[in-house]
Write an enzyme that holds these catalytic residues in place. Structure first.
Site, mmCIF file in Angstrom:
data_model
loop_
_atom_site.group_PDB
_atom_site.id
_atom_site.type_symbol
_atom_site.label_atom_id
_atom_site.label_comp_id
_atom_site.label_asym_id
_atom_site.label_seq_id
_atom_site.Cartn_x
_atom_site.Cartn_y
_atom_site.Cartn_z
ATOM 1 N N ASP A 59 -26.073 -1.620 -4.146
ATOM 2 C CA ASP A 59 -27.442 -1.127 -4.372
ATOM 3 C C ASP A 59 -27.512 0.396 -4.252
ATOM 4 O O ASP A 59 -28.189 1.057 -5.035
ATOM 5 C CB ASP A 59 -28.402 -1.784 -3.372
ATOM 6 N N HIS B 152 -8.595 1.196 -6.309
ATOM 7 C CA HIS B 152 -7.841 0.384 -5.352
ATOM 8 C C HIS B 152 -6.369 0.750 -5.457
ATOM 9 O O HIS B 152 -5.845 0.874 -6.564
ATOM 10 C CB HIS B 152 -8.037 -1.105 -5.631
ATOM 11 N N ILE B 153 -5.714 0.905 -4.325
ATOM 12 C CA ILE B 153 -4.292 1.244 -4.287
ATOM 13 C C ILE B 153 -3.482 0.091 -4.883
ATOM 14 O O ILE B 153 -2.560 0.295 -5.667
ATOM 15 C CB ILE B 153 -3.866 1.520 -2.830
ATOM 16 N N SER B 154 -3.863 -1.136 -4.514
ATOM 17 C CA SER B 154 -3.162 -2.329 -4.997
ATOM 18 C C SER B 154 -3.893 -2.928 -6.194
ATOM 19 O O SER B 154 -5.076 -2.656 -6.403
ATOM 20 C CB SER B 154 -3.097 -3.380 -3.881
ATOM 21 N N TYR C 290 0.797 -1.227 0.000
ATOM 22 C CA TYR C 290 0.000 0.000 0.000
ATOM 23 C C TYR C 290 0.833 1.282 0.000
ATOM 24 O O TYR C 290 0.275 2.378 -0.076
ATOM 25 C CB TYR C 290 -0.932 0.009 1.203
ATOM 26 N N GLU D 97 -14.232 3.332 -9.413
ATOM 27 C CA GLU D 97 -13.807 2.420 -8.351
ATOM 28 C C GLU D 97 -12.286 2.448 -8.325
ATOM 29 O O GLU D 97 -11.632 2.320 -9.360
ATOM 30 C CB GLU D 97 -14.301 0.992 -8.627
HETATM 31 O O1 CA2 Z 1 -5.826 -1.812 -2.650
HETATM 32 C C1 CA2 Z 1 -6.796 -1.246 -2.087
HETATM 33 O O2 CA2 Z 1 -6.996 -0.029 -2.089
HETATM 34 C C2 CA2 Z 1 -7.786 -2.115 -1.311
HETATM 35 O O3 CA2 Z 1 -9.093 -1.614 -1.547
HETATM 36 C C3 CA2 Z 1 -7.424 -1.988 0.162
HETATM 37 C C4 CA2 Z 1 -8.244 -2.909 1.065
HETATM 38 C C5 CA2 Z 1 -8.244 -4.337 0.559
HETATM 39 O O4 CA2 Z 1 -9.209 -5.078 1.324
HETATM 40 C C6 CA2 Z 1 -8.643 -4.400 -0.914
HETATM 41 O O5 CA2 Z 1 -8.531 -5.726 -1.356
HETATM 42 C C7 CA2 Z 1 -7.725 -3.549 -1.775
HETATM 43 C C8 CA2 Z 1 -7.626 -2.923 2.451
HETATM 44 C C9 CA2 Z 1 -7.715 -1.648 3.146
HETATM 45 C C10 CA2 Z 1 -6.841 -1.680 4.356
HETATM 46 O O6 CA2 Z 1 -6.043 -0.650 4.201
HETATM 47 C C11 CA2 Z 1 -4.876 -0.503 4.906
HETATM 48 C C12 CA2 Z 1 -3.754 -0.444 4.136
HETATM 49 C C13 CA2 Z 1 -2.533 -0.258 4.783
HETATM 50 C C14 CA2 Z 1 -2.459 -0.102 6.151
HETATM 51 C C15 CA2 Z 1 -3.625 -0.181 6.892
HETATM 52 C C16 CA2 Z 1 -4.849 -0.364 6.243
#
Ligand code: CA2
Length: 143
Positions: A86, A99-101, A24, A97
């Site tokens: 919904d 997502h960071i990853s 992240y 939408e």
């Molecule tokens: O990649 C993303 O932005 C996600 O939406 C992040 C979610 C994960 O469940 C998705 O699969 C992908 C996780 C969010 C948790 O975020 C943190 C990241 C780093 C440190 C603490 C929390």
């Protein structure tokens, strides 16, 4: 006054930058908010984060009434929440939408996004910079 772009963030993203930097990155949610506001320039931005599904649905309803576009990182709710899906279905503007990853090269339970079904576009894997790109793209979509 122009209708704001809503940037909504799901559960645990308030801890962004505190762990799993390899996945992240080191940017915090405050950094990410700054990226969005810089990209939006003079256009108003409502930047929110919640660990509560109900609260996120409340903000989507707010955007239905007063928003021009939604950029949403639903985090884990991406794969679980039909309620958020919904709510998003009721929004008539563009939805990005984010997502960071890159969820598609991660664990199988991250491969099936409920939100992608109704999103205008999906950004995944560009790190925190994805927020800046999503906001800039949203500006073009709402013009
Ligand atoms: O990649 C993303 O932005 C996600 O939406 C992040 C979610 C994960 O469940 C998705 O699969 C992908 C996780 C969010 C948790 O975020 C943190 C990241 C780093 C440190 C603490 C929390």
């Amino acid at each position: 006054m122009a209708k704001p772009i809503y940037v909504l963030n799901g559960p645990n993203l308030n801890r962004l930058g505190t762990r799993e930097p390899a996945i992240y990155g080191k940017a915090t949610l405050a950094d990410v908010e700054r990226y969005c506001r810089e990209a939006a320039g003079a256009h108003p931005v409502e930047f929110r984060q919640s660990n509560s599904e109900a609260e996120i649905i409340g903000w989507i309803h707010e955007a239905i009434d007063n928003g021009s576009g939604i950029v949403i990182n639903p985090a884990a709710f991406t794969f679980t929440s039909i309620a958020i899906l919904d709510a998003l279905k009721m929004f008539e503007g563009p939805i990005i939408e984010l997502h960071i990853s890159n969820i598609h090269k991660r664990e199988p339970y991250y491969h099936h996004s409920l939100v992608s079904k109704i999103a205008t576009a999906v950004i995944a894997g560009l790190g925190a910079e994805g927020y800046r790109i999503a906001t800039a793209s949203m500006l073009k979509l709402i013009k």
